[in-house]
Design a protein around this motif. Sequence first.
Motif, PDB file in Angstrom:
ATOM      1  N   GLY A   1      36.943  29.166  44.974  1.00  0.00           N
ATOM      2  CA  GLY A   1      37.692  30.527  44.063  1.00  0.00           C
ATOM      3  C   GLY A   1      38.477  31.129  45.146  1.00  0.00           C
ATOM      4  N   PHE A   2      39.066  31.978  43.492  1.00  0.00           N
ATOM      5  CA  PHE A   2      40.772  32.278  45.312  1.00  0.00           C
ATOM      6  C   PHE A   2      40.795  34.225  44.248  1.00  0.00           C
ATOM      7  N   LEU A   3      40.892  34.930  45.367  1.00  0.00           N
ATOM      8  CA  LEU A   3      41.370  35.859  44.651  1.00  0.00           C
ATOM      9  C   LEU A   3      42.962  36.819  44.813  1.00  0.00           C
ATOM     10  N   VAL A   4      43.431  37.757  43.989  1.00  0.00           N
ATOM     11  CA  VAL A   4      44.788  38.444  44.827  1.00  0.00           C
ATOM     12  C   VAL A   4      44.289  39.893  44.263  1.00  0.00           C
ATOM     13  N   ARG A   5      44.640  40.162  45.070  1.00  0.00           N
ATOM     14  CA  ARG A   5      44.170  41.695  44.862  1.00  0.00           C
ATOM     15  C   ARG A   5      45.617  42.598  44.478  1.00  0.00           C
ATOM     16  N   GLN A   6      45.668  44.017  43.831  1.00  0.00           N
ATOM     17  CA  GLN A   6      47.505  44.454  44.036  1.00  0.00           C
ATOM     18  C   GLN A   6      46.988  45.866  43.657  1.00  0.00           C
ATOM     19  N   ALA A   7      47.396  46.905  44.695  1.00  0.00           N
ATOM     20  CA  ALA A   7      46.853  48.269  44.658  1.00  0.00           C
ATOM     21  C   ALA A   7      45.441  48.087  43.492  1.00  0.00           C
ATOM     22  N   ASP A   8      45.127  48.581  42.796  1.00  0.00           N
ATOM     23  CA  ASP A   8      44.390  49.092  42.349  1.00  0.00           C
ATOM     24  C   ASP A   8      43.091  47.574  41.693  1.00  0.00           C
ATOM     25  N   TRP A   9      44.133  47.096  41.616  1.00  0.00           N
ATOM     26  CA  TRP A   9      43.807  45.619  40.028  1.00  0.00           C
ATOM     27  C   TRP A   9      42.688  44.395  41.427  1.00  0.00           C
ATOM     28  N   LYS A  10      42.159  43.850  41.255  1.00  0.00           N
ATOM     29  CA  LYS A  10      41.482  43.133  41.820  1.00  0.00           C
ATOM     30  C   LYS A  10      41.655  42.041  41.068  1.00  0.00           C
ATOM     31  N   PHE A  11      42.038  40.119  40.932  1.00  0.00           N
ATOM     32  CA  PHE A  11      41.651  39.455  39.327  1.00  0.00           C
ATOM     33  C   PHE A  11      41.055  38.082  40.210  1.00  0.00           C
ATOM     34  N   LEU A  12      40.281  37.806  40.242  1.00  0.00           N
ATOM     35  CA  LEU A  12      39.546  37.069  40.412  1.00  0.00           C
ATOM     36  C   LEU A  12      39.212  35.187  39.564  1.00  0.00           C
ATOM     37  N   TRP A  13      39.977  33.959  40.156  1.00  0.00           N
ATOM     38  CA  TRP A  13      39.962  33.234  39.581  1.00  0.00           C
ATOM     39  C   TRP A  13      39.136  31.900  39.629  1.00  0.00           C
ATOM     40  N   TYR A  14      38.576  31.315  38.724  1.00  0.00           N
ATOM     41  CA  TYR A  14      37.760  30.519  39.219  1.00  0.00           C
ATOM     42  C   TYR A  14      37.773  28.758  39.074  1.00  0.00           C
TER      43      TYR A  14
END
Length: 245
Positions: free
Chosen positions: A169-182
């Motif tokens: 699993g991976f995540l990127v956080r930019q400002a208020d947004w958080k994306f989780l890639w599975y």
Amino acid sequence: YADAATLPEHGIEAASAQHPYAQDLRQHFQTDVFTEEQIRGHRRAYLGRIEYVDGQIGKFLDALETTGLSKNTVFLYTSDHGEMLGKFGLWWKCSLYEDSVRVPLYAIGPGTRAKTPADLHDVQATLFAATGKARPAHWLGTPLQDLVAEDPERVVFAEYHGHGTRASGFLVRQADWKFLWYAEAPHQLFNLKEDPEELNNLAGKQPEKVKELDARLRSICNPEAENARAEAFIQRQLTAMGSKA
């Protein structure tokens, strides 16, 4: 700490608790064996530990003030992970949800306050900046002293390839947004300002934001390739132990 003997506000009934990776972790750690009494006790004890650490740090900071050293001292206290503490039926670490992946951090010293997301690479860079020592140019990280107070473009990254889940699993956080890639489950997208508890997955409603953050992730790594590399490493470990997946 009797008042802290509470149950998690969001348990296994929450939609985010039904995500396959969350289910994997509950099964792996067998968290269903915890009784209500044990859950309340764990949460009560955790508050006690937190208050004890806070008290010790307070004594140290008071000593800096008393001795006049606070004006030229940078104090950092951190950890390697957070604690799910029963939220979504999860405990300990291993999850990329905020309660686990957000690292407790005190950063006190000369400088400005920043709300910009940071990671532990930045803590390492901060130590070099505070001591005035040269740092290898290829090392990642930006000193906390140099962070823009609110940088809407800055991205932080995390990854997980460890025990308990079916794949990476991976995540990127930019400002208020958080994306989780599975690698082997549906992706997730959260707006942490509007939904700090990560209860409402917006991946299906915000395809353009998913596309944007997926591109930011791929500017850092190839998640499919990294998952394949991790799985190959696991297989080599299993082979060395005479086991099979």
